[in-house]
Design an enzyme around this catalytic site. Structure first.
Site, short mmCIF file in Angstrom:
data_model
loop_
_atom_site.label_atom_id
_atom_site.label_comp_id
_atom_site.label_asym_id
_atom_site.label_seq_id
_atom_site.Cartn_x
_atom_site.Cartn_y
_atom_site.Cartn_z
N ASP A 195 62.82 -15.00 102.49
CA ASP A 195 61.39 -15.51 103.71
C ASP A 195 61.74 -16.44 104.11
O ASP A 195 62.44 -16.17 105.05
CB ASP A 195 60.27 -15.25 102.27
CG ASP A 195 58.82 -15.53 102.52
OD1 ASP A 195 58.34 -15.45 104.07
OD2 ASP A 195 58.46 -16.64 102.12
N GLY A 212 62.12 -8.09 91.07
CA GLY A 212 61.42 -7.78 92.52
C GLY A 212 62.52 -6.63 93.08
O GLY A 212 61.92 -5.58 93.67
N VAL A 272 53.25 -9.65 100.85
CA VAL A 272 53.35 -8.34 100.74
C VAL A 272 53.72 -8.04 99.49
O VAL A 272 54.13 -8.73 98.73
CB VAL A 272 53.95 -7.12 101.67
CG1 VAL A 272 53.61 -7.53 103.39
CG2 VAL A 272 55.66 -7.99 101.19
N ASP A 289 55.55 -8.21 93.54
CA ASP A 289 54.43 -8.83 92.92
C ASP A 289 53.19 -9.62 93.25
O ASP A 289 54.14 -10.48 94.40
CB ASP A 289 54.63 -8.64 91.68
CG ASP A 289 55.14 -10.81 91.22
OD1 ASP A 289 56.34 -10.86 92.76
OD2 ASP A 289 54.71 -11.45 90.73
N LYS A 304 61.55 -10.80 106.48
CA LYS A 304 60.13 -12.32 107.42
C LYS A 304 60.92 -13.48 108.21
O LYS A 304 60.19 -14.90 107.66
CB LYS A 304 59.22 -12.81 105.64
CG LYS A 304 58.10 -11.94 106.18
CD LYS A 304 56.97 -12.95 105.00
CE LYS A 304 56.39 -11.99 104.09
NZ LYS A 304 55.63 -12.89 102.88
N GLU A 341 68.07 -7.95 97.48
CA GLU A 341 67.05 -8.43 97.48
C GLU A 341 65.34 -7.53 97.70
O GLU A 341 65.69 -6.84 98.24
CB GLU A 341 66.98 -9.87 98.34
CG GLU A 341 67.87 -10.89 97.80
CD GLU A 341 65.95 -11.26 96.76
OE1 GLU A 341 65.04 -10.82 95.98
OE2 GLU A 341 65.61 -13.18 96.64
N ASP A 342 64.69 -8.21 97.48
CA ASP A 342 63.24 -7.88 97.64
C ASP A 342 62.85 -7.85 98.93
O ASP A 342 62.62 -7.11 99.62
CB ASP A 342 62.25 -7.81 96.75
CG ASP A 342 62.36 -8.80 96.29
OD1 ASP A 342 62.54 -10.13 96.75
OD2 ASP A 342 60.88 -9.02 95.54
#
Ligand code: 5GP
Length: 184
Positions: A104, A45, A156, A162, A134, A100-101
């Site tokens: 969460d 990611g 998202v 992805d 998030k 990191e992407d």
């Protein structure tokens, strides 16, 4: 088939992302001036974010990648998230910035013991940079040092993120139409 037809809403445009990545790069350049910096991207990611971020950093910088096994509900409680592709580079005396992407629940960074693992390799420092955060979904405390954007509690895709292996190549960050993932 056009990938964009599956997008219900664009949350962050290509331009918004580019502007923020540039700001992050400038901030990181100031903070790590004179230091031996290496970015460690978490595959897959973070690959696209890292590629743009590294070009926005104006001081010398190296980069490498790790991959972490994904988890289901069971492996989460069993704590079996593992590093499945390790670094090629030594971290001794280096300042490590994990890229990191999205953070969460926080389980990936905690369960993989990634940050502890990297610190134990005699790195001078280990900090975290995430494109998206998030916070409403957090279950495990994770200290984040650099955040691109806060996002609401929506799944998202795009810009590296992805759904079932697809949509990573979209240049923006968006939300899928419900029918794409069987939500009707
Ligand atoms: P965490 O362990 O913090 O719950 O989640 C981190 C990982 O879950 C991310 O690196 C990403 O792979 C995945 N993830 C979490 N939220 C999203 C999302 O909204 N979209 C996508 N595509 N992946 C997500």
């Amino acid at each position: 088939m056009n990938l964009r037809d599956d997008i219900a809403q664009i949350l962050l445009t290509e331009e918004q992302i580019a502007t923020r990545v540039k700001e992050l790069g400038q901030q990181i350049s100031r903070d790590y001036e004179g230091k031996d910096l290496i970015l460690v991207g978490i595959l897959k990611g973070a690959a696209i974010f890292l590629a743009d971020l590294v070009r926005a950093i104006e001081i010398p910088v190296a980069y490498d990648f790790v991959a972490i096994s994904s988890y289901g509900a069971d492996s989460r409680s069993a704590g079996v998230v593992r590093i499945i592709k390790d670094l090629d580079e030594s971290l001794v005396s280096k300042h490590v910035l994990v890229v990191e992407d999205i953070v969460d629940t926080g389980w990936t960074l905690r369960l993989s013991y990634l940050l502890e693992n990297l610190r134990s390799r005699k790195a001078a420092s280990v900090r975290v940079c995430t494109l998206l955060d998030k916070p409403s979904r957090r279950e495990m405390g994770v200290k984040i040092d650099y955040t691109g954007f806060l996002v609401e509690d929506k799944y998202v895709v795009g810009y590296g993120l992805d759904y079932a292996g697809e949509y990573r190549s979209l240049p923006f960050i968006g939300v899928l139409k419900p029918e794409v993932y069987g939500g009707g």
